[in-house]
Structure formats: structure tokens, C-alpha cells
Write a protein that holds these residues in place. Sequence first.
Motif, PDB file in Angstrom:
ATOM      1  N   ALA A  89      -9.524   3.487  -3.305  1.00 26.13           N
ATOM      2  CA  ALA A  89      -8.064   3.483  -3.283  1.00 26.13           C
ATOM      3  C   ALA A  89      -7.528   3.945  -4.626  1.00 26.13           C
ATOM      4  N   CYS A 102      -5.158  -2.196  -2.944  1.00 25.38           N
ATOM      5  CA  CYS A 102      -3.850  -1.601  -3.230  1.00 25.38           C
ATOM      6  C   CYS A 102      -3.251  -2.207  -4.494  1.00 25.38           C
ATOM      7  N   ASP A 107     -14.971   2.469   0.461  1.00 25.12           N
ATOM      8  CA  ASP A 107     -13.619   3.013   0.434  1.00 25.12           C
ATOM      9  C   ASP A 107     -13.138   3.048  -1.002  1.00 25.12           C
ATOM     10  N   PHE A 140      -6.149   6.148   0.462  1.00 25.78           N
ATOM     11  CA  PHE A 140      -7.514   5.690   0.683  1.00 25.78           C
ATOM     12  C   PHE A 140      -8.422   6.868   1.029  1.00 25.78           C
ATOM     13  N   ASP A 196      -7.845  -4.651   1.855  1.00 24.69           N
ATOM     14  CA  ASP A 196      -6.990  -3.546   1.453  1.00 24.69           C
ATOM     15  C   ASP A 196      -5.900  -4.014   0.496  1.00 24.69           C
ATOM     16  N   ARG A 213     -11.691   6.935   2.887  1.00 22.63           N
ATOM     17  CA  ARG A 213     -12.414   5.979   3.714  1.00 22.63           C
ATOM     18  C   ARG A 213     -13.825   6.465   4.039  1.00 22.63           C
ATOM     19  N   ARG A 270     -10.323  -6.213   7.061  1.00 25.52           N
ATOM     20  CA  ARG A 270     -10.092  -4.997   6.293  1.00 25.52           C
ATOM     21  C   ARG A 270      -8.709  -5.024   5.661  1.00 25.52           C
ATOM     22  N   ASP A 271      -7.705  -5.491   6.401  1.00 27.35           N
ATOM     23  CA  ASP A 271      -6.355  -5.554   5.854  1.00 27.35           C
ATOM     24  C   ASP A 271      -6.297  -6.447   4.626  1.00 27.35           C
ATOM     25  N   CYS A 297       0.801  -1.226   0.000  1.00 32.13           N
ATOM     26  CA  CYS A 297       0.000   0.000   0.000  1.00 32.13           C
ATOM     27  C   CYS A 297       0.832   1.273   0.000  1.00 32.13           C
TER      28      CYS A 297
END
Length: 310
Positions: free
Chosen positions: A73, A114, A71, A56, A110, A58, A106-107, A51
Motif C-alpha cells: 500500500a 492505509c 500486498d 494497493f 487494510d 495486490r 482483509r478489511d 483508504c
Amino acid sequence: MKNYLAFLLVLTVAAASAHAPLPARPTAPSDLVPVGLTDNDTTAGGVARLCEQVTFSRGLRYGDSEANVLDVAISESTKADTPRPVLLFVAGDNFTGNRGAPDLARDIQDEAMCFAARNGMIGVRVNYRLAPAATWPMGATDVAAALSWIHGNIDLFNGDAREIVAVGYGAGAFHVASLLAHPELQTDRADVAAIVLVSGIYRAGKDASDSEKAYLGTDAAQYDKRSVFPGILNVDVPIVLAWSADDPANLVAQGETLKKTLCGAGHCPRATLLRSHDGIAAAFGLDGSGDSLAEPTLLLVKQLEARGLP
């Protein structure tokens, strides 16, 4: 991984060449409600490196519920003059939420966003209302509302609403498929260019799980009507279908049945078998497993090019 990077590069080049530059983007509309902060979220362990240089936005609200947020990105590569394709993620281990901790979920998502942003796309993740508070068809109507928001606002992030690929994982696969299979659930400008369905259920049975019952109800007589059949047979956008080798047997059967039914209707999807059941990031090969949706999705992109989206 190299194949998938190549796929994303091909997608961005194809999108750039297929469309002339759009007029200058308007200023943000008054109903664009940010309920979170814009940040460089690079603090979460393994997500940090992927990332880097991804920004982001959010918690952008697309509906009335507190859960109706998404969200976005972007990276420096997506700020070019030519509008970029949009990769929309609708994920969920089940209809009542994720098995793991919310921060971990969430990670993992993400990472996929990313990966999209760093390769010339706009990554979007949709949060939606969960069962048991939200029952059928609220998941699908939330996705419809999010798509309407994207069509109205993604140009503010240099996204091209004509090139939305919706990726549904787990419960999200059912919501994406349900939306397209039930035209009565669709709102204005809720269309997509293609869909990717990963490890979903598409028709619940009498052996429905507690999670499925929480969303679809306990009356099994309603399940056929609330399934994606037969409406999914009328969907005219390209479909990529995937499930994992270590998915539960019922999920594998769901994927195989959907593929067989679509093929029988003359709309055979690209299908692939993944090694990992560890989440949406793993489906895109970000866990180092070596298997991903790269090849079938690349073929999907070629279909889009051949079709010539308006």
C-alpha cells in the motif's frame, strides 16, 4: 490517535534525515510476478475513508505456493524522492486461519496498511501458508522469503529496506519471533530494523490448542525446541511487546513470560497493555478505543535513531 499520528510522522522524518537519497530505482525484475490487480480499494465500508488516495498492489508473489503473496500500500506522500520506512504486517488469529470471514479480516488489515501509507510509510501485508497443510517451521520460512522479496523489490515502491519494522499479530507474532529466534530459518536479506509482537504464543505447552497442534505437531516433547526460546534472547533489534486486557489468560501469560525472560537477559522490551482484542487495526488504535501501540513504538523509533542504522 493523535499520538500515533505523531509517531508515524516522527518515524518518516527520522528515516528521511538518517539516510541520503538512494540511486535511481531500477526497473521491475523479471521475477516480480503480480497475480492480482493494482486498485484503489475504497469500497469496503469503514475502510473507504481511511483508504482514500491509497493504492494497493495486490497479490505480488514472493514464493512458489499460491499462498505466498503479499500486498503493498502506497499513497501520494510515499512517492517522494526520499525512500520511506516499511511497516510489515504478519497477522493471523491462529495458525489455521482467521476466525471471521476472509473479506472482513482483509478489511481490518487494510485499515492498518492505509494508516501506514497515509502517514508516509509503505504498508506491506504478508499472506503465508496455513496449518494443517503447512507445519512448523513453514510460517517462519514464508516470512523470511517475504522479507527477502522486500529487500529486493521494495525500492520499486520507494520503500527503504533498511527501515523495516515487522509487526506480528496472533499467529503472526510467533512466526516473526520464530524467524529471528532460529537463525537456521533465515534466508539472505531477511533482516529487520525492529519488531512489534502482539498477542502471540511463544512456547506451546501440554495444553496446546488444536490450532497450535495443527502447526507444531501433536508431540509435546518437540514444543520447547520449536519455541522462540532461547534464541529470542540473542535478538539484537529493538522489540515492542503487547497483549490485550481481554486476551485469554494463556496469551497474557505468554506475553508476561516473554517480557520477564527478555528483561532477565538484559534485553527488556517496551511493553504495553491494549484494551481491545479485535485485531491488528485495533492494536493501532483505529477502533477509537484510545489505547494503542503509539507511545512504546515512538520510544522504539527513538532507539533506532540513537543506534544509527547503516
